[in-house]
Design an enzyme around this catalytic site. Structure first.
Site, PDB file in Angstrom:
ATOM      1  N   CYS A   1       0.840  -1.199   0.000  1.00 22.85           N
ATOM      2  CA  CYS A   1       0.000   0.000   0.000  1.00 22.85           C
ATOM      3  C   CYS A   1       0.878   1.252   0.000  1.00 22.85           C
ATOM      4  O   CYS A   1       2.097   1.167   0.088  1.00 22.85           O
ATOM      5  CB  CYS A   1      -0.872   0.004   1.244  1.00 22.85           C
ATOM      6  SG  CYS A   1      -1.675  -1.559   1.573  1.00 22.85           S
TER       7      CYS A   1
ATOM      8  N   ARG B   1       3.149   1.011  -7.172  1.00 21.22           N
ATOM      9  CA  ARG B   1       3.186  -0.082  -6.193  1.00 21.22           C
ATOM     10  C   ARG B   1       1.966  -0.994  -6.330  1.00 21.22           C
ATOM     11  O   ARG B   1       1.963  -2.097  -5.797  1.00 21.22           O
ATOM     12  CB  ARG B   1       3.214   0.494  -4.773  1.00 21.22           C
ATOM     13  CG  ARG B   1       4.440   1.322  -4.498  1.00 21.22           C
ATOM     14  CD  ARG B   1       4.269   2.143  -3.241  1.00 21.22           C
ATOM     15  NE  ARG B   1       4.222   1.320  -2.057  1.00 21.22           N
ATOM     16  CZ  ARG B   1       5.279   0.902  -1.398  1.00 21.22           C
ATOM     17  NH1 ARG B   1       6.475   1.236  -1.822  1.00 21.22           N
ATOM     18  NH2 ARG B   1       5.164   0.181  -0.330  1.00 21.22           N
TER      19      ARG B   1
ATOM     20  N   ASN C   1       0.166   0.589   6.342  1.00 20.13           N
ATOM     21  CA  ASN C   1       0.726  -0.364   5.366  1.00 20.13           C
ATOM     22  C   ASN C   1       1.185  -1.602   6.126  1.00 20.13           C
ATOM     23  O   ASN C   1       1.714  -1.471   7.229  1.00 20.13           O
ATOM     24  CB  ASN C   1       1.960   0.223   4.667  1.00 20.13           C
ATOM     25  CG  ASN C   1       1.586   1.266   3.653  1.00 20.13           C
ATOM     26  OD1 ASN C   1       0.412   1.563   3.460  1.00 20.13           O
ATOM     27  ND2 ASN C   1       2.592   1.823   3.004  1.00 20.13           N
TER      28      ASN C   1
ATOM     29  N   GLU D   1      14.875 -22.068 -12.001  1.00 24.75           N
ATOM     30  CA  GLU D   1      14.472 -20.660 -11.958  1.00 24.75           C
ATOM     31  C   GLU D   1      15.662 -19.741 -12.276  1.00 24.75           C
ATOM     32  O   GLU D   1      15.520 -18.748 -12.997  1.00 24.75           O
ATOM     33  CB  GLU D   1      13.872 -20.347 -10.571  1.00 24.75           C
ATOM     34  CG  GLU D   1      13.473 -18.904 -10.332  1.00 24.75           C
ATOM     35  CD  GLU D   1      12.465 -18.351 -11.328  1.00 24.75           C
ATOM     36  OE1 GLU D   1      11.882 -19.104 -12.111  1.00 24.75           O
ATOM     37  OE2 GLU D   1      12.299 -17.120 -11.342  1.00 24.75           O
TER      38      GLU D   1
ATOM     39  N   GLU E   1      16.067 -15.331 -19.889  1.00 22.11           N
ATOM     40  CA  GLU E   1      15.016 -14.339 -20.131  1.00 22.11           C
ATOM     41  C   GLU E   1      15.563 -12.918 -20.222  1.00 22.11           C
ATOM     42  O   GLU E   1      15.132 -12.141 -21.081  1.00 22.11           O
ATOM     43  CB  GLU E   1      14.013 -14.440 -18.973  1.00 22.11           C
ATOM     44  CG  GLU E   1      12.801 -13.565 -19.074  1.00 22.11           C
ATOM     45  CD  GLU E   1      11.866 -13.747 -17.872  1.00 22.11           C
ATOM     46  OE1 GLU E   1      12.300 -14.304 -16.835  1.00 22.11           O
ATOM     47  OE2 GLU E   1      10.709 -13.314 -17.980  1.00 22.11           O
TER      48      GLU E   1
ATOM     49  N   HIS F   1      24.411 -38.809 -17.921  1.00 29.03           N
ATOM     50  CA  HIS F   1      23.581 -39.464 -18.939  1.00 29.03           C
ATOM     51  C   HIS F   1      23.533 -38.666 -20.240  1.00 29.03           C
ATOM     52  O   HIS F   1      22.604 -38.833 -21.023  1.00 29.03           O
ATOM     53  CB  HIS F   1      22.174 -39.716 -18.385  1.00 29.03           C
ATOM     54  CG  HIS F   1      22.198 -40.569 -17.152  1.00 29.03           C
ATOM     55  ND1 HIS F   1      22.567 -41.903 -17.164  1.00 29.03           N
ATOM     56  CD2 HIS F   1      21.973 -40.269 -15.851  1.00 29.03           C
ATOM     57  CE1 HIS F   1      22.530 -42.387 -15.930  1.00 29.03           C
ATOM     58  NE2 HIS F   1      22.176 -41.404 -15.115  1.00 29.03           N
TER      59      HIS F   1
ATOM     60  N   LYS G   1       4.312  -8.660 -19.669  1.00 33.66           N
ATOM     61  CA  LYS G   1       3.760  -9.163 -18.407  1.00 33.66           C
ATOM     62  C   LYS G   1       2.244  -9.028 -18.416  1.00 33.66           C
ATOM     63  O   LYS G   1       1.709  -8.073 -18.957  1.00 33.66           O
ATOM     64  CB  LYS G   1       4.324  -8.331 -17.254  1.00 33.66           C
ATOM     65  CG  LYS G   1       4.102  -8.994 -15.933  1.00 33.66           C
ATOM     66  CD  LYS G   1       4.890  -8.319 -14.846  1.00 33.66           C
ATOM     67  CE  LYS G   1       4.930  -9.179 -13.605  1.00 33.66           C
ATOM     68  NZ  LYS G   1       6.071 -10.067 -13.580  1.00 33.66           N
TER      69      LYS G   1
END
Ligand code: F6R
Length: 620
Positions: free
Chosen positions: A2, A27, A111, A493, A500, A516, A615
């Site tokens: 907030c 925000r 907040n 990740e 990316e 392997h 996004k």
């Protein structure tokens, strides 16, 4: 996430406060409100949706025309304003801030999260206080009322002492028309010192157009402001001396909180995002509270399996969750990439809990997978960051992360917030199904509560070392990431972030799979990132590292502080603080996010908006 803005001075402040809120819009928020004090009386206006709705509600659009608080009253020169990102309670006008006491003489904006809100609310209700919202924040107005003996700073200090959690708040009182008082515990709070006027805000951009002198409020401090300046005190009332500082940011930097990019800003917001996600769901040292899920106890006790469907980073958070749930709650967990699951005629039914993890709540494949599972009789849970998103409407139950708006395309703070939420779920299932002894649950809760501060500590400590590694590898043409068990999702990740935003081909492998085939890729020019944090299988990871070294590849290891064995076999080692090994991914990913970031920056790339990617953002 907030936003708070406050003003006391000589100028009419309605528009100043709303202009301050506009600077905090990045925000993310779902409702907003303002309180103005004039002639011994406070007027408050709240509105759901964006600031245009608040402007309309205060009559700015109909200036000189129809109503609005600021039109009806002489211009106020003291006030508070707030943008809310809903955590406790729905997105409604009643739940928007500011919130008042019983007599509406006090107004507060807050907040963060008040952890012990439920018990305080019960106490206050028993004393006769009546509440008008579902929020934890309203407690604070009533607590100040409880302690009000004529000095607002003293009343705020007494209220502050009764609160637990992760928050910052500011208060205004109709008997004190020249003063605002605010307090901080973990959430940011800063004072702007102007010429005969003083601002309060959750972030500097809110007042930067008016003054460049900022005074930072630290944890545990209370600040009292008037037009002449600010006085800081600690919890005991002892004055704190701190000089204000000159802010040198330009407008662009201000929007990013002083960081050069949104991505870096969001990486550094992770301690807050994790804390906001977990704090009030851990209301006691030995108990997880996810009653918000409203899952029938019979279903929880008898569930056959959990299926997690997600895409990209959210899928990796699901993998982290799988280890935690299987380890702690002994429920089998199947993972599926949502775009595969929806097309493979899955076997799923009424005894299954299907969890769709989606930051945005709008990813088409994840939504389709969730709908399919629901049609086949499964109970479907959405784990999302966005209130009101499609996923929340398509699911039987919702678990929210509270990471605030993520502007950068590459997910960072939403990943660690999702992982934190999955840990909560794993512990809650273990508690509900009786698969862990209470003392073990208490130990894990203590570890989880320590994660936000360890996250902050890690970011602080590791950045310089990561920059050195990134500088030494910015010409690399391929990165390989290796990990086992809980380290594997961290590698997946880390590799996703690297490709990316830096456009360097990167792959992540279960370290045991190297022999392997993939080991053929290795030579002296390949940096290999190994996640080698403390765990029951660290020895196995280290023998894989030895295999890699034998091919001449440079090993960059992420290790637990104090684990000297890793440094002996790695070329460069990045340390994270110790914690329970199942919780390690949340810390181990931090150096890898920073590594991808710094490599991309050294290559001069736009990390906030990588090529070919966009996004999904649904906040108005
Ligand atoms: C990577 C990234 C994506 C998203 C994916 C799913 O940094 O941001 O991989 O994680 O597109 O998005 P959500 O979680 O919104 O469903």
């Amino acid at each position: 996430m907030c936003g708070i803005v406050g003003y006391v001075g000589k100028r009419p402040c309605r528009d100043l406060l709303i202009a301050g809120l506009e600077k905090l819009e990045y925000r993310g928020y779902d409702s907003a409100g303002i309180s103005l004090l004039q002639n011994g009386h406070i007027d408050s206006v709240r509105a759901v949706g964006n600031l245009a709705n608040l402007r309309a509600a205060v009559g700015i659009e109909g200036e000189g025309g129809n109503g609005g608080v600021a039109v009806a009253a002489p211009p106020a020169t003291i006030g508070l304003a707030h943008t809310r990102w809903a955590t406790h309670g729905r997105v409604t006008e009643e739940n928007a801030h500011p919130h008042g006491d019983c007599e509406d003489r006090i107004q507060i904006v807050l907040n963060g999260i008040v952890e012990n809100h439920a018990e305080l609310r019960r106490e206050l209700e028993a004393e006769g206080h009546s509440f008008t919202s579902e929020t934890d924040a309203e407690i604070v107005a009533h607590l100040i009322e409880r302690h009000d003996e004529g000095d607002l700073t003293d009343a705020v200090r007494a209220a502050f002492a009764e609160l637990r959690g992760h928050y910052a708040f500011a208060a205004m009182h109709s008997d004190h028309p020249d003063t605002l008082v605010a307090a901080r515990q973990e959430c940011p709070l800063v004072v702007g010192i102007g010429d005969g006027e003083t601002f309060l805000a959750s972030a500097i951009p809110a007042f930067l157009a008016q003054t460049r002198r900022a005074l930072l409020v630290e944890n545990g401090e209370i600040v009292t402001i008037d037009a002449a300046g600010a006085a800081l005190t600690d919890g005991e009332g002892t004055p704190v001396n701190r000089e204000s500082e000159e802010v040198t940011w330009d407008e662009d930097a201000a929007e990013k909180g002083g960081f050069p990019t949104y991505m870096l800003k969001e990486i550094y917001e992770q301690p807050d995002a994790i804390a906001e996600t977990i704090t009030d769901r851990l209301p006691a040292t030995d108990r997880v509270d996810l009653s918000e899920l409203e899952l029938p106890p019979d279903f929880v006790a008898g569930m056959r399996r959990i299926v997690i469907v997600a895409c990209g980073t959210s899928y990796h958070a699901g993998l982290v969750g799988r280890y935690a749930i299987e380890q702690w709650a002994r429920v089998p967990v199947e993972m599926d990439i949502a775009s595969e699951y929806r097309y493979r005629d899955p076997v799923v039914g009424p005894d299954d809990l299907v969890i769709g993890i989606t930051q945005s709540g709008e990813t088409a494949d994840t939504l389709a997978a969730m709908r399919l599972a629901r049609e086949r009789g499964a109970t479907v849970m959405a784990l999302t960051n966005i209130m009101g998103s499609q996923a929340t409407r398509d699911a039987d139950t919702v678990l929210f992360t509270r990471a605030g708006l993520e502007v950068c395309v590459a997910a960072t703070k939403t990943f660690t917030a999702q992982a934190a939420a999955m840990y909560l779920l794993g512990l809650w299932l273990a508690q509900s199904r009786g698969t862990l002894p209470p003392e073990r649950i208490a130990e894990l809760i203590a570890e989880l509560k320590g994660i936000p501060s360890k996250t902050a500590e890690t970011l602080e400590a590791v950045d310089e070392g990561v920059r050195r590694v990134a500088r030494s590898q910015d010409e690399a043409r391929f990165f390989l990431y290796l990990g086992r068990n809980i380290g594997l999702p961290v590698c997946l990740e880390g590799a996703l972030k690297m490709k990316e935003i830096s456009y360097i081909p990167s792959d992540a492998y279960a370290a045991g799979e190297m022999k392997h085939g993939p080991i053929a890729l290795l030579d002296e020019s390949t940096p290999v990132v190994c996640v080698a944090t403390e765990s029951p299988i660290l020895d196995k990871v280290l023998s894989n590292v030895a295999e890699v070294r034998a091919r001449g590849a440079a090993v960059i290891a992420v290790a637990t502080e104090g684990s000297e064995r890793v440094a002996e076999v790695a070329d460069q080692t990045l340390y994270v603080p110790p914690t329970d090994w199942v919780l390690q991914p949340i810390l181990a990913i931090l150096p890898l996010q920073l590594l991808a970031y710094h490599v991309a920056r050294f290559r001069g790339l736009n990390v906030d908006q990588p090529r070919n990617l966009a996004k999904t953002v649904t906040v108005e």
